[in-house]
Design a protein around this motif. Structure first.
Motif: not given
Length: 194
Positions: A23-25, A95-97, A101-102, A151-155
């Motif tokens: 999804x777009x965020x 951004x590169x995960x 993704x995300x 960075x770090x991305x959670x839900x």
């Protein structure tokens, strides 16, 4: 014709994002700036609200846009001179995960502009018994900027740190160094579409 190509390109990006199932965020949060070098001689801290947008493309890449408004706090040497100061960073990037993704750790590269505004206090000067007041003024400038970060991305949470460099504006004297700072970002994520 150019508008049609842009619309087709935008539609292709949206389709790619939906095919990927991501999804777009939209992100809403806070940005903190820790000025470095000469920039750090003038200001000790910047803080304010931030908003962002991310469009996932491919397996591990997101196209981003970020905007914030930061109140800059002058150092003690300049607190009697500066009435108020602010900075508005507006940047787009990728951004590169490293995992999914995300989700998880990512690297982030950004380009854009930083606009700053400084309002000075009225200054009273006494020379040979004569008192003169110099009225305060407001100066604004904008400069090209770039940033790199991790960075770090959670839900529902995005935590990031970045290094930002702002080129001097065209009115700055030759040899003026870029303004640099470490940025910290904490944002709540809202999924839209997908």
């Amino acid at each position: 014709m150019k508008s049609l190509k842009m619309m087709i390109g935008g539609a292709a990006l949206l389709v790619a994002a939906n095919v990927n199932g991501q999804a777009m965020q939209i992100s809403l949060g806070a940005d903190v700036a820790l000025p470095l070098g000469d920039f750090g001689d003038f200001y000790t801290l910047g803080i304010g609200p931030a908003a962002g947008f991310e469009l996932p493309v491919g397996d591990n890449i997101g196209i981003t846009a970020q905007l914030s408004y930061q109140i800059l706090m002058p150092s003690s040497d300049f607190s009697d001179l500066v009435k108020s100061s602010s900075m508005i960073p507006a940047q787009v990037g990728l951004k590169y995960y490293f995992m999914d993704q995300q989700e998880g750790f990512y690297g982030h590269a950004m380009l854009g502009i930083h606009s700053t505004s400084v309002t000075t206090e009225d200054q009273t000067i006494t020379v040979l018994g004569q008192t003169t007041t110099i009225e305060g003024s407001t100066e604004s400038s904008s400069g090209f900027s770039w940033g790199i970060g991790l960075g770090y991305q959670l839900e529902k949470l995005d935590i990031g740190v970045r290094y930002n460099s702002i080129s001097p504006d065209s009115d700055a004297p030759d040899g003026t160094d870029p303004s640099t700072y470490i940025g910290l970002r904490l944002a709540y994520l809202i999924n839209i579409g997908g």
